[in-house]
Design an enzyme around this catalytic site. Structure first.
Site, PDB file in Angstrom:
ATOM      1  N   HIS A   9       0.842  -1.202   0.000  1.00 56.60           N
ATOM      2  CA  HIS A   9       0.000   0.000   0.000  1.00 56.60           C
ATOM      3  C   HIS A   9       0.879   1.255   0.000  1.00 56.60           C
ATOM      4  O   HIS A   9       0.677   2.175  -0.801  1.00 56.60           O
ATOM      5  CB  HIS A   9      -0.902  -0.041   1.233  1.00 56.60           C
ATOM      6  CG  HIS A   9      -1.785   1.150   1.411  1.00 56.60           C
ATOM      7  ND1 HIS A   9      -3.157   1.099   1.235  1.00 56.60           N
ATOM      8  CD2 HIS A   9      -1.512   2.437   1.772  1.00 56.60           C
ATOM      9  CE1 HIS A   9      -3.674   2.285   1.475  1.00 56.60           C
ATOM     10  NE2 HIS A   9      -2.697   3.115   1.804  1.00 56.60           N
ATOM     11  N   GLU A  10       1.854   1.287   0.909  1.00 57.63           N
ATOM     12  CA  GLU A  10       2.718   2.464   1.018  1.00 57.63           C
ATOM     13  C   GLU A  10       3.668   2.593  -0.173  1.00 57.63           C
ATOM     14  O   GLU A  10       3.983   3.700  -0.608  1.00 57.63           O
ATOM     15  CB  GLU A  10       3.512   2.416   2.326  1.00 57.63           C
ATOM     16  CG  GLU A  10       2.658   2.434   3.588  1.00 57.63           C
ATOM     17  CD  GLU A  10       1.750   3.650   3.667  1.00 57.63           C
ATOM     18  OE1 GLU A  10       2.131   4.719   3.145  1.00 57.63           O
ATOM     19  OE2 GLU A  10       0.649   3.532   4.234  1.00 57.63           O
ATOM     20  N   HIS A  13       1.953   4.470  -2.950  1.00 59.85           N
ATOM     21  CA  HIS A  13       2.078   5.919  -2.797  1.00 59.85           C
ATOM     22  C   HIS A  13       3.455   6.390  -3.275  1.00 59.85           C
ATOM     23  O   HIS A  13       3.582   7.382  -3.998  1.00 59.85           O
ATOM     24  CB  HIS A  13       1.931   6.321  -1.317  1.00 59.85           C
ATOM     25  CG  HIS A  13       0.554   6.161  -0.765  1.00 59.85           C
ATOM     26  ND1 HIS A  13      -0.562   6.735  -1.346  1.00 59.85           N
ATOM     27  CD2 HIS A  13       0.106   5.525   0.351  1.00 59.85           C
ATOM     28  CE1 HIS A  13      -1.633   6.450  -0.638  1.00 59.85           C
ATOM     29  NE2 HIS A  13      -1.263   5.713   0.395  1.00 59.85           N
TER      30      HIS A  13
END
Length: 210
Positions: A9-10, A13
């Site tokens: 998820h990170e 980004h």
């Protein structure tokens, strides 16, 4: 596998941020999930929208992948249980992060939309941060209410206090993020020469301490 999902998820980004030439110092995983340390805010609203949306989108992709693992595995098997749990967790992570409260991904998406509509970055940050504070207060109230009065509805003390703790965490993060954004806005464009004292008092080198 859960923390690997949070890391993915990170990283989503971070990959989009790096695409727009925004450096990423580090990624920190902790009990609530993770944070990508992006060194500066994007210069365009749609850049921020894409950076913020990449995380929940990646969690939804993982949720779909683990759901496929679940439905293609024998019921009750280890693969089935792993797929069922991680599909639910990743979907929940995506939905939680889409809550429109800064500094959650949903709050950043909200800020990017307000920023694009008004052209005013500080104002958009203030509104998104206030939304984050309101959601934090709401989670605290719901959590404390569930801890004190939720047993009849099937809510335990732990679940209620955990919800309140998440609300408190979000409330503090929203306030800190707004304070940081406000300070950056105040100092933007300033140089050392703008704030230094050019005519400083001096003392002779042979002056004694006494």
């Amino acid at each position: 596998l859960f923390f690997g999902s949070v890391l993915f998820h990170e990283l989503s980004h971070s990959v989009v941020a790096l695409h727009y030439k925004i450096p990423v110092n580090s990624i920190t995983l902790f009990i609530f999930g993770g944070v990508a340390q992006i060194t500066r805010d994007p210069v365009r609203a749609w850049h921020e929208f894409l950076i913020a949306a990449a995380g929940p989108l990646s969690s939804c992709v993982l949720a779909g992948g683990f759901y496929l693992l679940q439905i293609t595995s024998p019921m009750g098997s280890v693969r089935y249980e792993i797929g069922e749990w991680l599909s639910l967790v990743n979907f929940s992570l995506a939905m939680f992060n889409l809550i429109p409260g800064f500094p959650l991904d949903g709050g950043r998406i909200l800020r990017s939309i307000l920023w694009g509509a008004t052209g005013n970055f500080p104002r958009a940050t203030r509104i998104a941060s206030r939304s984050g504070e309101a959601i934090g207060f709401a989670l605290i109230a719901v959590g404390l209410g569930a801890a004190l009065f939720g047993r009849r509805a099937g809510f335990g003390m732990f679940e209620g206090l955990w919800t309140a703790f998440i609300g408190w965490f979000l409330l503090n993060m929203a306030r800190q993020s707004y304070a940081q954004a406000k300070a950056q806005g105040t100092l933007a464009g300033l140089t050392v020469a703008d704030i230094m004292m050019a005519d400083t008092p001096t003392a002779a080198r042979d002056l004694s301490l006494e």
